[in-house]
Design a protein around this motif. Structure first.
Motif, PDB file in Angstrom:
ATOM      1  N   ILE A   1       3.349  -1.679   4.112  1.00 24.95           N
ATOM      2  CA  ILE A   1       2.337  -0.476   3.876  1.00 24.95           C
ATOM      3  C   ILE A   1       3.106   0.709   4.699  1.00 24.95           C
ATOM      4  CG2 ILE A   1       1.580  -1.445   6.286  1.00 24.95           C
ATOM      5  CD1 ILE A   1      -0.564   0.320   3.947  1.00 24.95           C
ATOM      6  N   SER A   2       2.544   1.981   4.034  1.00 22.61           N
ATOM      7  CA  SER A   2       3.296   3.077   4.611  1.00 22.61           C
ATOM      8  C   SER A   2       2.125   3.973   5.090  1.00 22.61           C
ATOM      9  CB  SER A   2       3.873   4.166   3.550  1.00 22.61           C
ATOM     10  OG  SER A   2       2.925   4.428   2.457  1.00 22.61           O
ATOM     11  N   THR A   3       2.363   4.993   5.941  1.00 26.12           N
ATOM     12  CA  THR A   3       1.562   5.897   6.619  1.00 26.12           C
ATOM     13  C   THR A   3       1.601   7.249   6.057  1.00 26.12           C
ATOM     14  OG1 THR A   3       1.942   4.709   8.815  1.00 26.12           O
ATOM     15  CG2 THR A   3       0.879   6.877   8.886  1.00 26.12           C
ATOM     16  N   HIS A   4       0.503   7.833   5.802  1.00 25.44           N
ATOM     17  CA  HIS A   4       0.227   9.005   5.139  1.00 25.44           C
ATOM     18  C   HIS A   4      -0.561  10.069   5.928  1.00 25.44           C
ATOM     19  CE1 HIS A   4       3.058   9.112   1.732  1.00 25.44           C
ATOM     20  NE2 HIS A   4       2.937   7.928   1.786  1.00 25.44           N
ATOM     21  N   GLY A   5      -0.748  11.221   5.333  1.00 27.39           N
ATOM     22  CA  GLY A   5      -1.749  12.236   6.155  1.00 27.39           C
ATOM     23  C   GLY A   5      -1.355  12.267   7.524  1.00 27.39           C
TER      24      GLY A   5
ATOM     25  N   PRO B   1       4.214  12.718  13.707  1.00 29.20           N
ATOM     26  CA  PRO B   1       3.686  12.374  15.312  1.00 29.20           C
ATOM     27  C   PRO B   1       3.283  10.900  15.223  1.00 29.20           C
ATOM     28  CG  PRO B   1       2.590  14.237  14.476  1.00 29.20           C
ATOM     29  CD  PRO B   1       3.528  13.880  13.469  1.00 29.20           C
ATOM     30  N   LEU B   2       2.699  10.476  14.090  1.00 26.95           N
ATOM     31  CA  LEU B   2       1.998   8.891  14.292  1.00 26.95           C
ATOM     32  C   LEU B   2       2.812   8.263  13.415  1.00 26.95           C
ATOM     33  CD1 LEU B   2      -1.695  10.056  14.151  1.00 26.95           C
ATOM     34  CD2 LEU B   2      -0.461   9.290  16.245  1.00 26.95           C
ATOM     35  N   TYR B   3       3.997   8.031  13.940  1.00 24.61           N
ATOM     36  CA  TYR B   3       5.066   7.228  13.135  1.00 24.61           C
ATOM     37  C   TYR B   3       4.580   5.758  12.777  1.00 24.61           C
ATOM     38  CZ  TYR B   3       9.612   4.965  12.303  1.00 24.61           C
ATOM     39  OH  TYR B   3      10.440   4.079  11.766  1.00 24.61           O
ATOM     40  N   CYS B   4       4.499   5.499  11.722  1.00 25.85           N
ATOM     41  CA  CYS B   4       4.008   3.940  11.121  1.00 25.85           C
ATOM     42  C   CYS B   4       2.938   3.635  11.883  1.00 25.85           C
ATOM     43  CB  CYS B   4       5.356   3.039  11.516  1.00 25.85           C
ATOM     44  SG  CYS B   4       6.936   3.151  10.589  1.00 25.85           S
ATOM     45  N   LYS B   5       1.907   4.456  12.062  1.00 20.11           N
ATOM     46  CA  LYS B   5       0.710   4.132  12.582  1.00 20.11           C
ATOM     47  C   LYS B   5      -0.172   3.016  11.738  1.00 20.11           C
ATOM     48  CE  LYS B   5      -2.742   5.021  15.493  1.00 20.11           C
ATOM     49  NZ  LYS B   5      -2.785   4.550  16.850  1.00 20.11           N
TER      50      LYS B   5
ATOM     51  N   GLY C   1       0.751  -0.930  -0.061  1.00 20.79           N
ATOM     52  CA  GLY C   1       0.085   0.091   0.048  1.00 20.79           C
ATOM     53  C   GLY C   1       0.884   1.314  -0.003  1.00 20.79           C
ATOM     54  N   THR C   2       0.807   2.057  -1.019  1.00 17.68           N
ATOM     55  CA  THR C   2       1.703   2.916  -1.115  1.00 17.68           C
ATOM     56  C   THR C   2       0.939   4.285  -1.761  1.00 17.68           C
ATOM     57  OG1 THR C   2       3.898   3.589  -2.070  1.00 17.68           O
ATOM     58  CG2 THR C   2       2.388   2.489  -3.540  1.00 17.68           C
ATOM     59  N   GLU C   3       1.842   5.562  -1.311  1.00 18.71           N
ATOM     60  CA  GLU C   3       1.493   6.909  -1.914  1.00 18.71           C
ATOM     61  C   GLU C   3       2.391   7.306  -2.892  1.00 18.71           C
ATOM     62  OE1 GLU C   3      -1.472   8.146  -0.155  1.00 18.71           O
ATOM     63  OE2 GLU C   3      -1.452   9.690  -1.910  1.00 18.71           O
ATOM     64  N   THR C   4       3.834   6.922  -2.440  1.00 17.96           N
ATOM     65  CA  THR C   4       4.818   7.722  -3.111  1.00 17.96           C
ATOM     66  C   THR C   4       5.854   6.621  -3.779  1.00 17.96           C
ATOM     67  OG1 THR C   4       5.884   8.043  -1.199  1.00 17.96           O
ATOM     68  CG2 THR C   4       5.105   9.902  -2.011  1.00 17.96           C
ATOM     69  N   GLY C   5       5.428   5.310  -3.680  1.00 17.91           N
ATOM     70  CA  GLY C   5       5.923   4.300  -4.468  1.00 17.91           C
ATOM     71  C   GLY C   5       7.187   3.601  -3.749  1.00 17.91           C
ATOM     72  N   ASN C   6       7.372   3.804  -2.683  1.00 22.56           N
ATOM     73  CA  ASN C   6       8.670   3.230  -1.799  1.00 22.56           C
ATOM     74  C   ASN C   6       8.066   1.966  -1.435  1.00 22.56           C
ATOM     75  OD1 ASN C   6       9.960   5.722  -1.827  1.00 22.56           O
ATOM     76  ND2 ASN C   6       9.497   6.097   0.266  1.00 22.56           N
ATOM     77  N   SER C   7       6.968   1.513  -1.179  1.00 19.31           N
ATOM     78  CA  SER C   7       6.428   0.182  -0.786  1.00 19.31           C
ATOM     79  C   SER C   7       6.526  -0.503  -1.993  1.00 19.31           C
ATOM     80  CB  SER C   7       5.054   0.214   0.063  1.00 19.31           C
ATOM     81  OG  SER C   7       5.077   1.097   1.109  1.00 19.31           O
ATOM     82  N   LYS C   8       6.098  -0.204  -2.983  1.00 19.32           N
ATOM     83  CA  LYS C   8       5.791  -0.796  -4.237  1.00 19.32           C
ATOM     84  C   LYS C   8       7.454  -1.121  -4.544  1.00 19.32           C
ATOM     85  CE  LYS C   8       4.196  -0.525  -9.171  1.00 19.32           C
ATOM     86  NZ  LYS C   8       3.599   0.245  -9.958  1.00 19.32           N
TER      87      LYS C   8
HETATM   88  C1  LIG Z   1       2.243  14.157   3.155  1.00 18.43           C
HETATM   89  C2  LIG Z   1       2.939  13.017   3.834  1.00 18.43           C
HETATM   90  C3  LIG Z   1       2.373  12.671   5.314  1.00 18.43           C
HETATM   91  C4  LIG Z   1       2.877  11.798   5.825  1.00 18.43           C
HETATM   92  N1  LIG Z   1       2.463  11.063   7.133  1.00 18.43           N
HETATM   93  C5  LIG Z   1       3.175  10.370   7.840  1.00 18.43           C
HETATM   94  C6  LIG Z   1       2.539   9.754   9.237  1.00 18.43           C
HETATM   95  O1  LIG Z   1       1.686  10.342   9.721  1.00 18.43           O
HETATM   96  N2  LIG Z   1       3.285   8.692   9.641  1.00 18.43           N
HETATM   97  C7  LIG Z   1       4.613   8.380   9.226  1.00 18.43           C
HETATM   98  O2  LIG Z   1       5.018   7.475   9.983  1.00 18.43           O
HETATM   99  N3  LIG Z   1       4.976   8.569   8.176  1.00 18.43           N
HETATM  100  C8  LIG Z   1       4.446   9.510   7.365  1.00 18.43           C
HETATM  101  N4  LIG Z   1       4.878  10.103   6.109  1.00 18.43           N
HETATM  102  C9  LIG Z   1       5.951   9.390   5.505  1.00 18.43           C
HETATM  103  C10 LIG Z   1       5.817   8.288   4.684  1.00 18.43           C
HETATM  104  O3  LIG Z   1       5.374   7.137   5.106  1.00 18.43           O
HETATM  105  C11 LIG Z   1       7.158   7.667   4.073  1.00 18.43           C
HETATM  106  O4  LIG Z   1       7.639   8.687   3.300  1.00 18.43           O
HETATM  107  C12 LIG Z   1       7.144   6.404   3.278  1.00 18.43           C
HETATM  108  O5  LIG Z   1       8.407   6.201   3.032  1.00 18.43           O
HETATM  109  C13 LIG Z   1       6.389   6.516   2.093  1.00 18.43           C
HETATM  110  O6  LIG Z   1       6.300   5.426   1.575  1.00 18.43           O
HETATM  111  P1  LIG Z   1       5.450   5.005   0.286  1.00 18.43           P
HETATM  112  O7  LIG Z   1       6.358   5.741  -0.986  1.00 18.43           O
HETATM  113  O8  LIG Z   1       5.142   3.460  -0.053  1.00 18.43           O
HETATM  114  O9  LIG Z   1       4.083   5.714   0.548  1.00 18.43           O
HETATM  115  C14 LIG Z   1       4.286  11.023   5.252  1.00 18.43           C
HETATM  116  C15 LIG Z   1       4.760  11.535   4.219  1.00 18.43           C
HETATM  117  C16 LIG Z   1       3.965  12.371   3.500  1.00 18.43           C
HETATM  118  C17 LIG Z   1       4.390  12.988   2.360  1.00 18.43           C
END
Ligand SMILES: Cc1cc2nc3c(=O)[nH]c(=O)nc-3n(C[C@H](O)[C@H](O)[C@H](O)COP(=O)(O)O)c2cc1C
Ligand SMILES: Cc1cc2nc3c(=O)[nH]c(=O)nc-3n(C[C@H](O)[C@H](O)[C@H](O)COP(=O)(O)OP(=O)(O)OC[C@H]3O[C@@H](n4cnc5c(N)ncnc54)[C@H](O)[C@@H]3O)c2cc1C
Length: 567
Positions: free
Chosen positions: A103-107, A145-149, A56-63
Motif C-alpha cells: 500500500i502506498s500513501t498519497h495526498g 511529511p507523513l512518510y508511509c502513513k 492499493g496503488t495510485e501510480t502503479g508501483n504497488s501493483k
Molecule cells: C501527489 C503525491 C502525494 C504523495 N503523498 C505522500 C505522502 O503523504 N506520504 C508518503 O510517504 N508518500 C507520498 N507520496 C509518494 C508515493 O507514496 C510513492 O510515490 C509511491 O511509490 C507510490 O506508489 P503507488 O504507485 O503504488 O501509488 C506521494 C506521491 C504523490 C505523487
C-alpha cells in the motif's frame, strides 16, 4: 527420558494444549537446544501453499510489485492471488489466512483513492481477523511529511483486529525495489518456516517496522531566471513557464522537481490576529525550532486540513464541529480557540506542507544547469468564491531573480528510449512539459528516431503553449508529425484522443514497428480517454478482440513502450 513426575506434567500439558500451542512449544524447545538435533514434537505443520497479495496503488508501483511477487511465489510453489484493494471482496477478509498488503500513501498521508474502501473497512472495528497472518509493505516518499502513513496505519489496524504479523512492516522510499525485495524474501522465508503465524507471542517478537534507507534527495537553491505566462490574453488559463538555474543540478528527461510552497502572508497575518499568538515566540515543531511566524508561513499546512485534524481541533477546543475538511483560518473564525496556549497545542499537531511535483520541461543537454517547469494555476470554487491551489498560486507570484528551493524527483518509468527509436507523445496542456524536455534533448543530441506529438488546449489563439518552439521543431524536422486539438475552436469539442482516432492506421503502424507511446498531463479524464482510444485503435486496426488489445497494450507496458506521467 522424563522422570515419572515430569512425564505426567508433560502429558497433561500436551493433552490440554491446542495445535498452535504445541507448535509453539516445539519451536521453543528447538531454540533452547540449538546445537543439537532435537527431535520435533509430532505436530503436523502444513506448508503454506496459498497466499493473497492485495495492493492499493495510485501510480502503479504497488501493483507492479504485487504482480512480480506473485510470480516469484509461484516459483516456490506458492499460489498467490493478486488483487487490487478496489476489487477485493471485503467480506472475504475474515477468511484470509496469509495476506500480504502492498500500500502506498498519497495526498497528505492518505490512502490511494482505489484503496479507500478497503482502508475504511478495516478501520471500522466490530469484526475480528483471528485467522489472519499478514505483512505490510508500505510505499512512500521521505520528501513527504507523513512518510508511509497509510502503510503504518494498516499494519497497526490488522494487528488490532487480531492479525499476526508474518514479518515486520517494511517502509520503502522512492527507490523501493531493493527494500521491497528484501521484505518479500523475508516473508517467503517465514512462510516456509514451521513457526509461521502460529503463536502470537512468538511471531510478534521483534516486529518493529523496518524503515528503508532514505533516498537522501538533494535540495537545490536555484535562481529564478524567467517567469512567463504562456497563455495569451483572453485565455481562461494561466500557465507559467518558469526557468530556474541551479549549479550542479542533475536530472534526466522524464524527471520532476518537488517544491514546497509558502503560505500566503495575508492568511498567516490573519491567523496571528485571531489567535493573539506572539509571532516571534520560539516553538519546537517535529524537533526543529521556529518562530511562530515562520512556522505558519513556511512549515505547516493551514489549508484544507484533513478530517483527522479537524477532529483533533474539535476535541481540543471542545466545539461541536462537523468533521469535514476545512481551512485553519475558517475553523479559527467559526470555532475560536480559548487562548494562544490552546492554539499552540493545535498547531503542534498539524502536518507539514507537502511538496508538489512539476514535470521538468527542459533538457539536461540543451539547458545545462537549469530546470524549466510549466505550471497551470489551479482554480476551484469554494463557497461561491474562486480559489487558487496553494503551490501553483505561490509559483505564479514568485519573483524573477528570486531564489527557489527544489529537489529532483526521478521517474525511472518515463524515459526517452534509445536515440533511433520512434516515439509518439500525447501531452495536452501542462502535459507538454515532458515532451518539450524530450524534443529539446533529441534536438540537442541529434537523435535519429521519429517524433510525433499530439498537443491540445482550449483555443489555438490563446492556449497553444510553446507554439513557436513546436513550429520550429516541425520545420527543422525534429518533429516528424504534429496533431493539434483545440477543444473550443469549433462547435463540437475536439480533444487529442479524437486526433488519435483520425490517425488510427498510422499510429498502429508505428506501434507495430516498435514505437514508444508516452502520455503526460492530467490523469482523469485525459489519460483515461487516451488509453481507451489507444485500445480501440489496436482493436480495430489489428482486428483484435478487446481482450487481445488489452494484452497488446500490457505487453507494450512490460517492454517499457507505453509510459505515463499523469497526475
Ligand atoms: C501527489 C503525491 C502525494 C504523495 N503523498 C505522500 C505522502 O503523504 N506520504 C508518503 O510517504 N508518500 C507520498 N507520496 C509518494 C508515493 O507514496 C510513492 O510515490 C509511491 O511509490 C507510490 O506508489 P503507488 O504507485 O503504488 O501509488 C506521494 C506521491 C504523490 C505523487
Ligand atoms: C508526477 C507529477 C507531475 C506533475 N507535473 C505537473 C506539471 O508539469 N504542471 C502542473 O501544473 N502540475 C503538475 N502536477 C500537479 C502539481 O503537483 C500540483 O498538484 C498542482 O499544481 C496543484 O497544486 P496546488 O498546490 O496549486 O493546489 P492544492 O492547494 O494542492 O489544491 C489542489 C486541489 O485540492 C482541492 N482543494 C485545495 N484546497 C481546498 C479547499 N480549501 N477547499 C476545497 N478544496 C480544496 C481543490 O480541488 C484543488 O484543485 C504534477 C503532479 C505530479 C504528481
Amino acid at each position: 527420558m522424563l522422570g515419572e513426575a515430569n512425564h505426567k506434567i508433560f502429558s497433561d500439558l500436551i493433552k490440554g494444549s491446542s495445535k498452535e500451542e504445541l507448535i509453539w512449544m516445539n519451536e521453543y524447545i528447538t531454540k533452547l537446544l540449538p546445537a543439537q538435533n532435537t527431535p520435533s514434537i509430532a505436530v503436523a505443520n502444513s506448508a503454506v501453499n496459498k497466499i493473497t497479495i492485495v495492493y492499493g496503488t495510485e501510480t502503479g508501483n504497488s501493483k507492479r510489485l504485487a504482480t512480480d511477487f506473485a510470480s516469484k511465489a509461484k516459483q516456490k510453489s506458492i499460489h498467490a492471488k493478486v488483487i487490487g484493494m478496489d476489487q477485493y471482496r471485503l467480506s472475504d477478509l475474515t477468511k484470509e489466512e496469509y495476506l500480504l498488503a502492498l500500500i502506498s500513501t498519497h495526498g497528505e498521508g492518505e490512502p490511494p483513492i482505489a484503496a479507500k474502501k478497503f482502508y475504511d473497512h478495516i478501520h471500522q472495528n466490530g469484526f475480528k481477523l483471528n485467522s489472519l497472518k499478514y505483512s505490510v509493505l508500505a510505499l512512500g516518499d521521505t520528501s513527504y511529511p507523513l512518510y508511509c502513513k497509510t502503510g503504518e496505519e494498516m499494519d497497526e489496524q490488522f494487528e488490532k483486529l487480531g492479525g499476526v504479523r508474518i514479518a515486520p512492516m517494511q517502509k520503502c522510499d522512492v527507490e523501493y525495489e531493493e527494500d521491497a525485495n528484501a521484505w518479500f524474501n523475508e516473508v517467503m522465508e517465514k512462510l516456509s518456516s514451521p513457526k509461521i503465524g502460529v503463536s502470537q507471542n512468538d511471531v510478534l517478537v521483534n516486529v518493529a517496522p523496518i524503515t528503508s534507507k532514505k533516498s537522501g534527495k538533494q535540495t537545490y537553491t536555484g535562481d529564478v531566471l524567467t517567469k512567463i505566462n504562456l497563455n495569451d490574453r483572453g485565455s481562461s488559463k494561466e500557465t507559467w513557464h518558469i526557468e530556474i538555474a541551479a549549479e550542479g543540478v542533475e536530472y534526466l528527461c522524464g524527471d520532476s522537481i518537488g517544491i514546497v510552497p509558502e503560505n500566503p502572508s495575508k492568511i498567516v497575518d490573519a491567523i496571528l490576529n485571531v489567535t493573539g499568538v506572539d509571532p516571534s515566540k520560539i516553538v519546537n515543531f517535529k524537533n526543529e525550532a521556529f518562530t511562530f511566524y515562520d512556522l505558519l508561513k513556511h512549515k505547516i499546512n493551514i489549508f484544507y486540513l484533513t478530517e483527522r485534524l479537524v477532529k483533533q481541533y474539535a476535541e481540543i477546543t471542545q466545539h461541536e464541529i462537523p468533521i469535514v475538511r476545512m481551512n485553519l483560518l475558517d475553523l479559527l473564525k467559526i470555532y475560536p480557540v480559548k487562548d494562544a496556549v490552546q492554539f499552540e497545542e493545535i498547531v503542534l499537531k498539524m502536518n507539514a506542507i507537502s511538496p508538489r511535483l512539476y514535470t521538468i520541461a527542459s533538457s539536461p543537454t540543451a539547458h545545462e544547469e537549469e530546470v524549466h517547469i510549466v505550471v497551470v494555476k489551479d482554480t476551484f470554487e469554494l463557497n461561491g468564491e474562486t480559489e487558487f491551489g496553494l503551490c501553483s498560486d505561490y509559483l505564479s507570484k514568485i519573483l524573477e531573480e528570486g531564489k527557489q528551493k527544489f529537489f529532483v524527483q526521478p521517474n525511472k518509468r518515463f524515459r526517452l528510449p534509445a536515440p533511433d527509436k520512434n516515439i509518439i507523445m500525447v501531452g495536452p496542456g501542462t502535459g507538454i512539459a515532458a515532451f518539450r524536455s524530450f524534443l529539446a534533448e533529441r534536438d540537442a543530441t541529434g537523435a535519429t528516431g521519429k517524433n510525433w506529438l499530439f498537443f491540445g488546449g482550449q483555443k489555438f489563439a490563446n492556449d497553444f503553449l510553446y507554439q513557436t518552439e513546436i513550429q520550429n521543431w516541425y520545420e527543422t524536422g525534429v518533429l516528424t508529425k504534429v496533431n493539434l486539438a483545440f477543444s473550443r475552436d469549433q462547435k463540437e469539442k475536439l480533444y487529442v484522443q479524437h486526433k488519435m482516432l483520425q490517425n488510427s492506421a498510422e499510429i498502429y503502424d508505428w506501434l507495430l514497428n516498435g514505437a514508444y507511446f508516452f502520455v503526460c498531463g492530467t490523469k482523469d479524464p485525459m489519460s483515461v480517454d487516451v488509453e481507451n482510444t489507444l485500445l480501440k485503435i489496436i482493436e480495430q486496426q489489428g482486428n483484435k478482440t478487446s481482450e487481445e488489445a488489452k494484452k497488446f497494450l500490457e505487453q507494450m507496458e512490460e517492454e517499457g513502450r507505453y509510459e505515463k506521467d499523469v497526475y
